[in-house]
Scaffold this motif. Structure first.
Motif, PDB file in Angstrom:
ATOM      1  N   LYS A  32      34.166  45.327  47.116  1.00 22.11           N
ATOM      2  CA  LYS A  32      34.236  43.937  46.273  1.00 22.11           C
ATOM      3  C   LYS A  32      35.095  42.629  47.025  1.00 22.11           C
ATOM      4  CE  LYS A  32      37.141  43.544  42.695  1.00 22.11           C
ATOM      5  NZ  LYS A  32      37.674  43.243  41.310  1.00 22.11           N
ATOM      6  N   ARG A  70      38.857  29.596  35.277  1.00 23.62           N
ATOM      7  CA  ARG A  70      38.952  29.963  36.890  1.00 23.62           C
ATOM      8  C   ARG A  70      39.931  28.953  37.444  1.00 23.62           C
ATOM      9  NH1 ARG A  70      38.408  33.834  40.501  1.00 23.62           N
ATOM     10  NH2 ARG A  70      36.733  34.648  39.297  1.00 23.62           N
ATOM     11  N   LYS A 106      44.300  32.154  34.309  1.00 27.60           N
ATOM     12  CA  LYS A 106      43.077  32.783  33.602  1.00 27.60           C
ATOM     13  C   LYS A 106      44.163  33.649  32.572  1.00 27.60           C
ATOM     14  CE  LYS A 106      43.525  36.134  37.354  1.00 27.60           C
ATOM     15  NZ  LYS A 106      42.459  36.721  38.404  1.00 27.60           N
TER      16      LYS A 106
HETATM   17  C1  FPP Z   1      36.277  38.825  41.724  1.00 27.49           C
HETATM   18  O1  FPP Z   1      36.901  40.206  41.449  1.00 27.49           O
HETATM   19  C2  FPP Z   1      34.828  39.132  42.612  1.00 27.49           C
HETATM   20  C3  FPP Z   1      34.771  39.129  43.690  1.00 27.49           C
HETATM   21  C4  FPP Z   1      35.801  39.157  44.931  1.00 27.49           C
HETATM   22  C5  FPP Z   1      33.219  39.748  44.255  1.00 27.49           C
HETATM   23  C6  FPP Z   1      32.212  39.223  43.567  1.00 27.49           C
HETATM   24  C7  FPP Z   1      30.824  39.751  43.904  1.00 27.49           C
HETATM   25  C8  FPP Z   1      29.445  39.343  43.506  1.00 27.49           C
HETATM   26  C9  FPP Z   1      29.433  38.957  42.112  1.00 27.49           C
HETATM   27  C10 FPP Z   1      28.452  39.845  44.118  1.00 27.49           C
HETATM   28  C11 FPP Z   1      27.249  38.967  44.540  1.00 27.49           C
HETATM   29  C12 FPP Z   1      27.498  37.934  45.511  1.00 27.49           C
HETATM   30  C13 FPP Z   1      26.847  36.766  46.023  1.00 27.49           C
HETATM   31  C14 FPP Z   1      27.222  36.307  46.873  1.00 27.49           C
HETATM   32  C15 FPP Z   1      26.038  36.168  45.017  1.00 27.49           C
HETATM   33  P1  FPP Z   1      37.730  39.915  40.217  1.00 27.49           P
HETATM   34  O2  FPP Z   1      36.974  39.903  38.764  1.00 27.49           O
HETATM   35  O3  FPP Z   1      38.471  41.218  40.321  1.00 27.49           O
HETATM   36  O4  FPP Z   1      38.607  38.913  40.603  1.00 27.49           O
HETATM   37  P2  FPP Z   1      39.191  37.561  39.559  1.00 27.49           P
HETATM   38  O5  FPP Z   1      40.312  37.890  38.549  1.00 27.49           O
HETATM   39  O6  FPP Z   1      39.293  36.341  40.489  1.00 27.49           O
HETATM   40  O7  FPP Z   1      37.673  37.069  38.795  1.00 27.49           O
END
Ligand code: FPP
Ligand code: MG
Length: 298
Positions: free
Chosen positions: A152, A76, A204
């Protein structure tokens, strides 16, 4: 300004009297703190605004701790994720600790604010579940994708913007439109960067979304523009480990079908809607946030 938010987050966690939690929290790779910045630029730098900013960042950090477990993400922001360092169980529990600590402090805010934030967290979770479900097969429905990214990603950004407006008595509708469109544009740019940037810049693995089953906007648009043979080829790459020739094929066809341009233009359009909503507010910092978000490289 943001340093004070970092200190407050630690102070909130310290109320649990557990040094190990503090140690774990310090190992979470730090983000851009977009949501905190939003709160402070809208509500000004009162003690309450700082507290609200810290609560929202605790919740956001928690959601990413869970997301990295769900996505099997080992990095991350260019650093080892908590699940990579300490395992999935620790990452999930640390997430639970952070968001419930945020909730404990949220109870001291007026009910309209605490409802807005809690409701956004429910939407976040619904959105993440939708993302998981959609990842099971290729999705070419743009409105389902928009609904998923609203929940999301945009819901918490919108809630940051609206709750800050509530805190200082500003027009809620303006800040709802601003936050929602900023959030949608933010996720679309994120999805474009997954394709255009190398892993070093992204922090990433690059072009990882498609392998994870995420049919993001550029893939969806490209699919719509391809002929039958190429459609079949693209479907064949869905959720597969891509080799260099697959990546080149995707990038070339993204270019030919103008799918990245389509997606960037969509983000710009949403950004303009956000800008027009706040035009009456004369707040340069909020316009700057939109411009920087569209032009960002990671
Ligand atoms: C990233 O998406 C994910 C989010 C913006 C939201 C995730 C929400 C949950 C897991 C719900 C649970 C909430 C709580 C408070 C425990 P992505 O995978 O598209 O982005 P990335 O590339 O940054 O990982
Ligand atoms: Mg993820």
């Amino acid at each position: 300004m943001l340093e004070k938010v970092e200190i407050l987050m630690i102070e909130m966690i310290r109320t649990l009297n557990d040094d190990y939690i503090i140690e774990l929290f310090r190992k979470i790779p730090k983000g851009k703190r977009l949501r905190a910045k939003l709160v402070l630029k809208i509500a000004g730098d009162s003690e309450e605004a700082y507290k609200l900013a810290a609560i929202i960042e605790l919740i956001h950090a928690a959601s990413l701790l869970h997301d990295d477990v769900i996505d099997d993400a080992l990095t991350r922001r260019g650093e080892d994720s908590i699940n990579a360092l300490f395992g999935n169980k620790t990452s999930i529990m640390l997430g639970d600790i952070l968001y419930s600590t945020g909730y404990a402090f949220l109870t001291s805010f007026p009910q309209n604010i605490s409802y807005k934030i809690s409701n956004a967290v429910a939407l976040l979770s619904v959105g993440e579940l939708l993302d998981v479900e959609l990842s099971k097969k290729f999705n070419d429905n743009e409105s389902i994708y928009m609904d998923m990214i609203y929940k999301k990603t945009a819901s918490l950004i919108e809630a940051a913007s609206v709750s800050a407006a509530m805190l200082c008595g500003k027009d809620i509708k303006i800040y709802e439109t601003y936050g929602k469109n900023l959030g949608l544009a933010f996720q679309i740019i994120d999805d474009v960067l997954d394709i255009t940037q190398d892993s070093e810049k992204l922090g990433k693995p690059s072009m990882h979304d498609f392998k994870e089953g995420k049919t993001t906007l550029p893939y969806m648009h490209m699919y719509g523009k391809l002929g039958v043979k190429d459609k079949t080829k693209l479907l064949g790459l869905f959720k597969k480990d891509l080799d260099e020739s697959d990546r080149i094929w995707i990038k070339n066809h993204m270019g030919e079908t103008l799918s990245l341009d389509y997606s960037i233009n969509m983000a710009k359009k949403l950004g303009l809607e956000a800008l027009s909503a706040i035009s009456v507010e004369n707040n340069n910092s909020l316009s700057k946030i939109i411009k920087e978000m569209i032009e960002r490289e990671f």
